[in-house]
Design a protein around this motif. Structure first.
Motif, mmCIF file in Angstrom:
data_model
loop_
_atom_site.group_PDB
_atom_site.id
_atom_site.type_symbol
_atom_site.label_atom_id
_atom_site.label_comp_id
_atom_site.label_asym_id
_atom_site.label_seq_id
_atom_site.Cartn_x
_atom_site.Cartn_y
_atom_site.Cartn_z
ATOM 1 N N ASP A 142 0.837 -1.206 0.000
ATOM 2 C CA ASP A 142 0.000 0.000 0.000
ATOM 3 C C ASP A 142 0.868 1.252 0.000
ATOM 4 O O ASP A 142 1.944 1.275 0.606
ATOM 5 N N TYR A 143 0.383 2.285 -0.663
ATOM 6 C CA TYR A 143 1.098 3.560 -0.633
ATOM 7 C C TYR A 143 0.115 4.720 -0.566
ATOM 8 O O TYR A 143 -1.029 4.615 -1.025
ATOM 9 N N ASP A 144 0.557 5.807 0.023
ATOM 10 C CA ASP A 144 -0.125 7.095 -0.078
ATOM 11 C C ASP A 144 0.645 8.004 -1.031
ATOM 12 O O ASP A 144 0.053 8.770 -1.788
ATOM 13 N N ILE A 145 1.976 7.920 -0.958
ATOM 14 C CA ILE A 145 2.866 8.620 -1.887
ATOM 15 C C ILE A 145 3.799 7.574 -2.474
ATOM 16 O O ILE A 145 4.414 6.791 -1.746
ATOM 17 N N LEU A 146 3.900 7.562 -3.791
ATOM 18 C CA LEU A 146 4.757 6.603 -4.475
ATOM 19 C C LEU A 146 5.809 7.356 -5.284
ATOM 20 O O LEU A 146 5.486 8.302 -6.006
ATOM 21 N N VAL A 147 7.058 6.934 -5.155
ATOM 22 C CA VAL A 147 8.152 7.498 -5.942
ATOM 23 C C VAL A 147 8.772 6.374 -6.759
ATOM 24 O O VAL A 147 9.255 5.390 -6.198
ATOM 25 N N VAL A 148 8.739 6.513 -8.083
ATOM 26 C CA VAL A 148 9.318 5.509 -8.976
ATOM 27 C C VAL A 148 10.716 5.977 -9.361
ATOM 28 O O VAL A 148 10.885 7.065 -9.918
ATOM 29 N N ALA A 149 11.708 5.147 -9.063
ATOM 30 C CA ALA A 149 13.105 5.505 -9.339
ATOM 31 C C ALA A 149 13.859 4.249 -9.768
ATOM 32 O O ALA A 149 14.889 3.898 -9.191
ATOM 33 N N ILE A 150 13.351 3.577 -10.799
ATOM 34 C CA ILE A 150 13.912 2.273 -11.185
ATOM 35 C C ILE A 150 14.997 2.380 -12.248
ATOM 36 O O ILE A 150 15.449 1.369 -12.787
ATOM 37 N N GLY A 151 15.445 3.602 -12.542
ATOM 38 C CA GLY A 151 16.618 3.761 -13.394
ATOM 39 C C GLY A 151 16.373 3.451 -14.849
ATOM 40 O O GLY A 151 15.262 3.605 -15.371
ATOM 41 N N SER A 152 17.409 2.973 -15.524
ATOM 42 C CA SER A 152 17.346 2.722 -16.959
ATOM 43 C C SER A 152 18.000 1.393 -17.281
ATOM 44 O O SER A 152 18.710 0.805 -16.465
ATOM 45 N N VAL A 153 17.737 0.909 -18.478
ATOM 46 C CA VAL A 153 18.360 -0.304 -18.996
ATOM 47 C C VAL A 153 18.965 0.030 -20.358
ATOM 48 O O VAL A 153 18.704 1.089 -20.941
ATOM 49 N N THR A 154 19.764 -0.888 -20.874
ATOM 50 C CA THR A 154 20.427 -0.671 -22.155
ATOM 51 C C THR A 154 19.420 -0.678 -23.289
ATOM 52 O O THR A 154 18.493 -1.484 -23.321
ATOM 53 N N ASN A 155 19.616 0.218 -24.230
ATOM 54 C CA ASN A 155 18.781 0.293 -25.433
ATOM 55 C C ASN A 155 19.632 -0.108 -26.630
ATOM 56 O O ASN A 155 20.521 0.644 -27.049
ATOM 57 N N ASP A 156 19.387 -1.305 -27.169
ATOM 58 C CA ASP A 156 20.177 -1.745 -28.325
ATOM 59 C C ASP A 156 19.516 -1.395 -29.652
ATOM 60 O O ASP A 156 20.006 -1.782 -30.716
ATOM 61 N N PHE A 157 18.386 -0.674 -29.600
ATOM 62 C CA PHE A 157 17.693 -0.176 -30.783
ATOM 63 C C PHE A 157 17.328 -1.303 -31.750
ATOM 64 O O PHE A 157 17.184 -1.090 -32.956
ATOM 65 N N GLY A 158 17.164 -2.513 -31.228
ATOM 66 C CA GLY A 158 16.781 -3.638 -32.068
ATOM 67 C C GLY A 158 17.864 -4.125 -33.008
ATOM 68 O O GLY A 158 17.571 -4.838 -33.976
ATOM 69 N N GLY A 207 29.448 2.315 -28.448
ATOM 70 C CA GLY A 207 28.954 3.463 -27.709
ATOM 71 C C GLY A 207 30.076 4.170 -26.984
ATOM 72 O O GLY A 207 30.670 3.619 -26.054
ATOM 73 N N ALA A 208 30.393 5.381 -27.422
ATOM 74 C CA ALA A 208 31.490 6.141 -26.836
ATOM 75 C C ALA A 208 30.966 7.279 -25.968
ATOM 76 O O ALA A 208 31.465 8.397 -26.009
ATOM 77 N N VAL A 302 30.835 -5.241 -25.953
ATOM 78 C CA VAL A 302 30.059 -4.545 -24.919
ATOM 79 C C VAL A 302 29.137 -3.547 -25.593
ATOM 80 O O VAL A 302 29.582 -2.764 -26.442
ATOM 81 N N TRP A 303 27.860 -3.573 -25.221
ATOM 82 C CA TRP A 303 26.916 -2.585 -25.755
ATOM 83 C C TRP A 303 26.707 -1.485 -24.718
ATOM 84 O O TRP A 303 26.173 -1.719 -23.642
ATOM 85 N N ALA A 304 27.151 -0.275 -25.047
ATOM 86 C CA ALA A 304 27.006 0.866 -24.138
ATOM 87 C C ALA A 304 26.522 2.083 -24.912
ATOM 88 O O ALA A 304 26.924 3.209 -24.641
ATOM 89 N N ALA A 305 25.621 1.848 -25.890
ATOM 90 C CA ALA A 305 25.289 2.894 -26.856
ATOM 91 C C ALA A 305 24.021 3.673 -26.560
ATOM 92 O O ALA A 305 23.744 4.658 -27.232
ATOM 93 N N GLY A 306 23.236 3.284 -25.609
ATOM 94 C CA GLY A 306 22.009 4.037 -25.354
ATOM 95 C C GLY A 306 21.255 3.455 -24.177
ATOM 96 O O GLY A 306 21.513 2.326 -23.743
ATOM 97 N N VAL A 307 20.319 4.222 -23.641
ATOM 98 C CA VAL A 307 19.521 3.757 -22.508
ATOM 99 C C VAL A 307 18.050 4.056 -22.753
ATOM 100 O O VAL A 307 17.691 4.917 -23.562
ATOM 101 N N LEU A 324 10.878 6.381 -24.914
ATOM 102 C CA LEU A 324 11.920 5.645 -24.212
ATOM 103 C C LEU A 324 11.394 4.996 -22.932
ATOM 104 O O LEU A 324 12.181 4.595 -22.068
ATOM 105 N N ASN A 325 10.076 4.878 -22.810
ATOM 106 C CA ASN A 325 9.413 4.282 -21.640
ATOM 107 C C ASN A 325 9.537 5.130 -20.381
ATOM 108 O O ASN A 325 9.121 4.683 -19.305
ATOM 109 N N GLN A 326 10.095 6.318 -20.466
ATOM 110 C CA GLN A 326 10.225 7.160 -19.275
ATOM 111 C C GLN A 326 8.860 7.711 -18.864
ATOM 112 O O GLN A 326 8.042 8.089 -19.717
ATOM 113 N N LEU A 327 8.629 7.781 -17.558
ATOM 114 C CA LEU A 327 7.406 8.409 -17.068
ATOM 115 C C LEU A 327 7.506 9.919 -17.275
ATOM 116 O O LEU A 327 8.481 10.548 -16.861
#
Length: 466
Positions: A142-158, A207-208, A302-307, A324-327
């Protein structure tokens, strides 16, 4: 003394088990305590929940809960050092259960899988051990105030083959896995009967940005140190090749051009190969194919080209998201669809006041948003008007391992960036980690931790060898 068995927590209407903690905790006046839930224990989430616990949870003013799928926290800018083998994550991780005990909040193990805004419940999925046995069941909080802070994941652009053949550096486990593969590749080359084949000890980094660039510099040093521990069959100059691949026309495209040029000059002086304006067409088990059909052989990619933000946010009970799925949030960090739900860090699309852009996904932004959210929540509990978040750009720093650190300092304070390089830049870079540790455990702990790291580097190998 034996204690009576507790009855199982009741199930919610959707079949999820309710959180077993008492839902109707009260303050000294008998009023129900507000439930403040933070989902995600990254830099922003853990700093916020720690300070909320210290200010509110310990004093009985609110019930503070952190929901997080991992057991420990490692500051994300350190992952490239874990991958290169120059940092032991076990020494630097923060245990969530201990942190909760010390700072007046509750830790609930589990990944957010859904949300019921009408009932104000966060749904967590079941967690399993390595043998597939259930540790915690699916349940809701249960929540009265919710804070979403789940960060990001790698975006390989398919990109074809990227999901199967490229290593991602999103978690300490992934970084440690990459390091084991790196050391194993060196041991294999040392002991195999046949000659070392072309590409066998090559690493391609796609990804540089900051992560890719810092990893390339760190690998240049640590690979040579691993080889120096008796792997005399490997010639670093002949057999080792590190290639940094960037689709833009320069590395570090999000940073000032002067930093980009200085960084490229230092990398090339080390022997790191930099390819810009190079788009990746395919990743295979043997290497990377570019859009012009040229092929870069590599044992490790290593894929480090986007999030992007995690997929769970794409359909989170009607909350607005971007591509980018960001809220999408208001300047107050409240989501556009629900004023009781806030988002911050990499998973939030927060507008920049007076600008058409958004707050960048940087560690300093997460730290500033955690500070802002602490004040926002206290204002909301007092019924006061919330204030907009204003991002302050204090500059950018890029660590090139023991070779150098470059960056610009205090960019927005004087309307221009002040270019810095060398020892002073490196000190400023390390100060960012100290600030994060100070936010979690205070100044004394941060200073002691800094000193212990300096001493530990003199008591063992400087790189991970297993």
């Amino acid at each position: 003394m034996l204690t009576p068995n507790k009855a199982p927590a009741p199930a919610t209407p959707d079949g999820l088990q309710a959180d077993p903690s008492p839902a109707a905790a009260q303050n000294l006046e008998g009023a129900p305590l507000p439930n403040i839930v933070v989902v995600g224990g990254g830099a922003a989430g853990l700093e916020l929940v720690t300070r909320l616990g210290d200010r509110l949870g310990r004093h009985g003013r609110a019930r503070i809960t952190l929901a997080e799928r991992a057991r420990t926290h490692l500051w994300k800018p350190l992952l490239h050092e874990v991958a290169a083998g120059s940092l032991d994550p076990n020494v630097h991780e923060v245990n969530y259960l201990a942190q909760a005990h010390w700072h007046g909040f509750r830790y609930r193990l589990g990944e957010m899988v859904g949300l019921d805004r009408s009932a104000k419940k966060v749904h967590l999925g079941a967690t399993l051990d390595d043998e597939g046995r259930e540790i915690t069941p699916p349940r809701s909080i249960d929540y009265d105030i919710l804070v979403v802070a789940i960060g990001s994941v790698t975006n390989d652009f398919g990109t074809q083959g990227a999901a199967d053949h490229a290593v991602r550096l999103e978690t300490p486990a992934q970084a440690a896995r990459f390091n084991r593969r790196l050391v194993n590749a060196c041991l294999r080359a040392q002991t195999q009967a046949e000659p070392i084949r072309p590409g066998q000890l090559h690493v391609a980094i796609i990804g540089a940005g900051a992560t890719g660039t810092e990893l390339a510099a760190e690998l240049h040093r640590t690979l040579r140190e691993v080889i120096a521990h008796g792997l005399d069959r490997i010639d670093p100059e002949r057999d080792i090749r590190i290639v940094l691949i960037e689709a833009a026309d320069r590395l570090l495209p999000a940073l000032p051009e002067r930093i980009s040029k200085a960084t490229r000059r230092l990398l090339e002086r080390m022997g790191v190969e930099v390819q810009t304006s190079a788009r990746v067409k395919e990743v295979t088990s043997e290497g990377v194919r570019l859009a012009d059909d040229s092929f870069i052989p590599a044992e490790l990619v290593v894929w480090a080209a986007g999030v992007k933000a995690p997929e769970v946010l794409r359909d989170l009970d009607g909350l607005e998201v971007n591509r980018l799925n960001q809220l999408v949030v208001e300047p107050t960090l409240q989501t556009t669809s629900d004023p009781s739900i806030f988002a911050m860090g990499d998973c939030a699309a927060c507008p920049m006041p007076g600008d058409s852009g958004f707050v960048p996904p940087r560690a300093q932004a997460a730290h500033q948003q955690a500070d802002h959210m602490l004040a926002q929540i206290e204002k909301r509990l007092r019924g006061q008007e919330l204030q907009p978040f204003v991002y302050r750009d204090f500059g950018s720093l890029v660590s090139l391992g023991h070779h150098s650190t470059v960056g610009n300092l205090m960019g927005s304070l004087f309307g221009r960036g002040v270019f810095i390089e060398g020892l002073f830049a490196r000190m400023m870079y390390h100060s960012m980690r100290v600030m994060h540790e100070r936010a979690l455990n205070g100044t004394r702990y941060a200073l002691l931790s800094f000193l212990s790291r300096g001493l530990s580097r003199r008591t063992g190998p400087s790189v991970k060898l297993h």
